[in-house]
Every structure is written in C-alpha cells, then in structure tokens.
Design a protein around this motif. Structure first.
Motif, PDB file in Angstrom:
ATOM      1  N   CYS A  96      33.280 -54.370 -31.661  1.00 58.54           N
ATOM      2  CA  CYS A  96      33.461 -55.901 -32.516  1.00 58.54           C
ATOM      3  C   CYS A  96      33.767 -55.999 -33.702  1.00 58.54           C
ATOM      4  O   CYS A  96      33.422 -56.004 -34.210  1.00 58.54           O
ATOM      5  CB  CYS A  96      32.894 -57.028 -31.573  1.00 58.54           C
ATOM      6  SG  CYS A  96      30.885 -56.937 -32.828  1.00 58.54           S
ATOM      7  N   ALA A  97      34.788 -56.846 -33.874  1.00 64.11           N
ATOM      8  CA  ALA A  97      35.356 -57.865 -35.321  1.00 64.11           C
ATOM      9  C   ALA A  97      35.854 -59.206 -35.162  1.00 64.11           C
ATOM     10  O   ALA A  97      36.094 -60.086 -34.095  1.00 64.11           O
ATOM     11  CB  ALA A  97      36.420 -56.144 -35.476  1.00 64.11           C
ATOM     12  N   ALA A  98      35.238 -59.369 -36.444  1.00 63.91           N
ATOM     13  CA  ALA A  98      35.707 -61.152 -36.679  1.00 63.91           C
ATOM     14  C   ALA A  98      36.560 -60.980 -37.905  1.00 63.91           C
ATOM     15  O   ALA A  98      36.356 -60.224 -38.675  1.00 63.91           O
ATOM     16  CB  ALA A  98      34.342 -61.858 -37.165  1.00 63.91           C
ATOM     17  N   ALA A  99      37.837 -62.068 -37.692  1.00 63.06           N
ATOM     18  CA  ALA A  99      38.559 -62.426 -38.527  1.00 63.06           C
ATOM     19  C   ALA A  99      38.170 -64.023 -39.884  1.00 63.06           C
ATOM     20  O   ALA A  99      38.379 -64.879 -38.059  1.00 63.06           O
ATOM     21  CB  ALA A  99      39.869 -62.106 -37.942  1.00 63.06           C
ATOM     22  N   GLN A 100      38.855 -64.549 -40.039  1.00 61.24           N
ATOM     23  CA  GLN A 100      39.146 -65.448 -40.173  1.00 61.24           C
ATOM     24  C   GLN A 100      40.133 -66.292 -39.807  1.00 61.24           C
ATOM     25  O   GLN A 100      40.094 -68.030 -39.617  1.00 61.24           O
ATOM     26  CB  GLN A 100      39.024 -66.201 -42.037  1.00 61.24           C
ATOM     27  CG  GLN A 100      37.853 -64.975 -42.457  1.00 61.24           C
ATOM     28  CD  GLN A 100      37.971 -65.821 -43.699  1.00 61.24           C
ATOM     29  OE1 GLN A 100      38.905 -66.105 -44.844  1.00 61.24           O
ATOM     30  NE2 GLN A 100      36.583 -66.126 -44.701  1.00 61.24           N
ATOM     31  N   SER A 101      41.682 -65.736 -39.202  1.00 60.58           N
ATOM     32  CA  SER A 101      41.868 -66.400 -38.812  1.00 60.58           C
ATOM     33  C   SER A 101      42.748 -66.250 -37.909  1.00 60.58           C
ATOM     34  O   SER A 101      42.480 -64.498 -37.687  1.00 60.58           O
ATOM     35  CB  SER A 101      43.546 -66.758 -39.520  1.00 60.58           C
ATOM     36  OG  SER A 101      44.630 -67.517 -39.423  1.00 60.58           O
ATOM     37  N   TRP A 102      43.282 -67.291 -36.146  1.00 63.29           N
ATOM     38  CA  TRP A 102      43.992 -66.111 -34.624  1.00 63.29           C
ATOM     39  C   TRP A 102      45.417 -65.932 -35.334  1.00 63.29           C
ATOM     40  O   TRP A 102      45.220 -64.919 -34.278  1.00 63.29           O
ATOM     41  CB  TRP A 102      43.529 -67.437 -34.045  1.00 63.29           C
ATOM     42  CG  TRP A 102      44.062 -67.179 -33.477  1.00 63.29           C
ATOM     43  CD1 TRP A 102      45.271 -67.870 -32.511  1.00 63.29           C
ATOM     44  CD2 TRP A 102      43.476 -66.187 -31.943  1.00 63.29           C
ATOM     45  NE1 TRP A 102      45.361 -66.944 -31.299  1.00 63.29           N
ATOM     46  CE2 TRP A 102      44.221 -66.428 -30.562  1.00 63.29           C
ATOM     47  CE3 TRP A 102      43.343 -65.092 -32.166  1.00 63.29           C
ATOM     48  CZ2 TRP A 102      44.904 -65.473 -30.102  1.00 63.29           C
ATOM     49  CZ3 TRP A 102      43.489 -64.129 -30.550  1.00 63.29           C
ATOM     50  CH2 TRP A 102      44.102 -63.995 -29.960  1.00 63.29           C
TER      51      TRP A 102
END
Length: 120
Positions: A96-102
């Motif tokens: 899984c990964a997370a980003a600051q912007s969609w």
C-alpha cells in the motif's frame, strides 16, 4: 510523516478470496490518496487500485476490475483491498502507498509489503 503497515497476505487456492489491510498512522491528515501496488517475481511493480483518502472514487487496473475492491474504514484509518476470484497471476507482494494529493498523485509513503500466493 506517514507510516503504513500491511497485513492479510497468505497462501490461497485459485478462486479463493483474501482481504488485505493497510493501517495508516502519523500525519494521516496530510494524505490525499491511497493505492495498492503489487510486484510479482521478476516483474516491475504495477498499480492495482487507488482511491482518495476522503471520497468515493476508485480506480483499478484492468486485470482486477470486477474482482478487487478498495475501501476505507475512516474510524480505523485503514484501507482494504478485497480480492475475490483469485488467479495464479495475482501472486505477488502487495504494497500500500500514500500520496499527499489525489490529483496526479506521487506516492511517497510505502508499506513493507505482504505476500499473496495463489496456488492452483
């Protein structure tokens, strides 16, 4: 900083189901998008599914459409990947990964990965 911890990967038979979990902690208020990627042996990491941290949009790679579902439990800050009708080609380490912007996300935060093996 955001920390991500995946769980739920295991050995499953063809046609079976698994649910992967990704628990987010730290600066979760800075997350704009979450995604699942996977990497099979000898292959490059590939995108599987994504969704905004807040919102209902979902995107999937063609090979998992209709079989996988990405969802989120807001109370637990946890994102799930429900995988049904699993195939041998789904065998991979799932991240899984997370980003600051969609919008045009750059996935800067990654979990350690969880192994999914589909046996025929």
């Amino acid at each position: 900083q955001v920390q991500l911890v995946e769980s739920g990967g295991e050995l499953v038979q063809v046609g079976g189901s698994l649910r992967l979990s990704c628990a987010a902690s730290g600066r979760t208020d800075s997350i704009g998008a979450m995604a699942w990627f996977r990497q099979a042996p000898g292959k490059e990491r590939e995108f599987v599914a994504s969704r905004p941290w807040n919102g209902a949009n979902q995107y999937y790679t063609d090979s998992v459409k209709g079989r996988f579902t990405i969802s989120k439990d807001n109370a637990k800050n946890t994102v799930y990947l429900q995988m049904n009708n699993l195939k041998p080609e789904d065998t991979a380490v799932y991240y899984c990964a997370a980003a600051q912007s969609w919008v045009s996300p750059s996935y800067d935060y990654w979990g350690q990965g969880t192994q999914v093996t589909v046996s025929s």
